[in-house]
Write an enzyme that holds these catalytic residues in place. Structure first.
Site, PDB file in Angstrom:
ATOM      1  N   CYS A   4      28.976  44.278  30.744  1.00 49.36           N
ATOM      2  CA  CYS A   4      30.343  44.362  31.264  1.00 49.36           C
ATOM      3  C   CYS A   4      30.248  44.916  32.684  1.00 49.36           C
ATOM      4  CB  CYS A   4      31.216  45.253  30.386  1.00 49.36           C
ATOM      5  SG  CYS A   4      32.805  45.627  31.163  1.00 49.36           S
ATOM      6  N   HIS A  97      41.644  47.179  33.764  1.00 49.58           N
ATOM      7  CA  HIS A  97      41.698  47.703  35.127  1.00 49.58           C
ATOM      8  C   HIS A  97      43.104  47.539  35.673  1.00 49.58           C
ATOM      9  CE1 HIS A  97      40.428  43.472  35.291  1.00 49.58           C
ATOM     10  NE2 HIS A  97      41.113  43.373  36.434  1.00 49.58           N
ATOM     11  N   HIS A  99      45.116  47.183  39.170  1.00 52.54           N
ATOM     12  CA  HIS A  99      45.049  46.975  40.614  1.00 52.54           C
ATOM     13  C   HIS A  99      46.128  47.840  41.252  1.00 52.54           C
ATOM     14  CE1 HIS A  99      42.773  43.009  40.546  1.00 52.54           C
ATOM     15  NE2 HIS A  99      43.226  43.035  39.315  1.00 52.54           N
TER      16      HIS A  99
HETATM   17  P1  5GP Z   1      41.116  40.495  37.618  1.00 53.47           P
HETATM   18  O1  5GP Z   1      41.188  39.136  38.244  1.00 53.47           O
HETATM   19  O2  5GP Z   1      40.243  40.514  36.386  1.00 53.47           O
HETATM   20  O3  5GP Z   1      42.455  41.127  37.374  1.00 53.47           O
HETATM   21  O4  5GP Z   1      40.469  41.423  38.711  1.00 53.47           O
HETATM   22  C1  5GP Z   1      39.122  41.584  38.884  1.00 53.47           C
HETATM   23  C2  5GP Z   1      38.947  42.149  40.276  1.00 53.47           C
HETATM   24  O5  5GP Z   1      37.642  42.662  40.375  1.00 53.47           O
HETATM   25  C3  5GP Z   1      39.120  41.122  41.386  1.00 53.47           C
HETATM   26  O6  5GP Z   1      40.164  41.530  42.254  1.00 53.47           O
HETATM   27  C4  5GP Z   1      37.754  41.111  42.077  1.00 53.47           C
HETATM   28  O7  5GP Z   1      37.854  40.981  43.471  1.00 53.47           O
HETATM   29  C5  5GP Z   1      37.171  42.447  41.668  1.00 53.47           C
HETATM   30  N1  5GP Z   1      35.722  42.460  41.584  1.00 53.47           N
HETATM   31  C6  5GP Z   1      34.928  41.529  40.973  1.00 53.47           C
HETATM   32  N2  5GP Z   1      33.638  41.901  41.050  1.00 53.47           N
HETATM   33  C7  5GP Z   1      33.617  43.091  41.709  1.00 53.47           C
HETATM   34  C8  5GP Z   1      32.549  43.977  42.089  1.00 53.47           C
HETATM   35  O8  5GP Z   1      31.370  43.749  41.834  1.00 53.47           O
HETATM   36  N3  5GP Z   1      32.908  45.100  42.774  1.00 53.47           N
HETATM   37  C9  5GP Z   1      34.199  45.383  43.075  1.00 53.47           C
HETATM   38  N4  5GP Z   1      34.437  46.515  43.748  1.00 53.47           N
HETATM   39  N5  5GP Z   1      35.228  44.572  42.725  1.00 53.47           N
HETATM   40  C10 5GP Z   1      34.934  43.449  42.046  1.00 53.47           C
HETATM   41 ZN    ZN Z   2      33.458  47.475  30.069  1.00 52.17          ZN
END
Ligand code: 5GP
Ligand code: ZN
Length: 111
Positions: A4, A97, A99
């Site tokens: 993960c 998570h 944002h």
């Molecule tokens: P989701 O689309 O699942 O709501 O958000 C995942 C977020 O994680 C995205 O905004 C993406 O840019 C961020 N993200 C993906 N991989 C990484 C990483 O390795 N490091 C960081 N800091 N952010 C990441």
């Molecule tokens: Zn996890």
């Protein structure tokens, strides 16, 4: 949880730009920021999404959002908290998570 991404970031196995950390949660800058302030707040314990998390954790995260918003100077101007969940929610990382987006108006279209 093995493999993960956010568990690995929480464990320090993958580096991140941290803005807040304690024994329960970690906040770090999104790698692909959509706003001047784009922070991801995660619990260190693995929950696949908001539906899997317990209320105490979510309530704790709310307190930390306040702290982060104050420290990053967006508490007064305002900000947006987004919790993408599941397929239609376009959740790409299956670890809860939040944002935290700020530093610009979220008006769409801009202007
Ligand atoms: P989701 O689309 O699942 O709501 O958000 C995942 C977020 O994680 C995205 O905004 C993406 O840019 C961020 N993200 C993906 N991989 C990484 C990483 O390795 N490091 C960081 N800091 N952010 C990441
Ligand atoms: Zn996890």
């Amino acid at each position: 949880m093995e493999n993960c991404l956010f568990c690995r970031i929480a464990a320090g196995e993958i580096p991140s730009s941290k803005v807040y950390e304690d024994d329960r949660v970690l906040a770090f800058r999104d790698i692909d920021p959509q706003a001047p302030v784009h922070v991801l707040l995660i619990p260190k314990q693995h929950y696949a999404n908001i539906l899997e998390a317990d209320g105490d954790t979510v309530a704790y995260m709310q307190q930390i959002i306040r702290k982060i918003a104050e420290e990053l100077g967006i508490a007064e101007s305002g900000f947006r908290v987004v919790i993408n969940t599941g397929e239609d929610g376009q959740q790409t990382v299956k670890h809860l998570h939040m944002h935290i987006l700020g530093g610009r108006s979220m008006q769409w279209p801009p202007g």
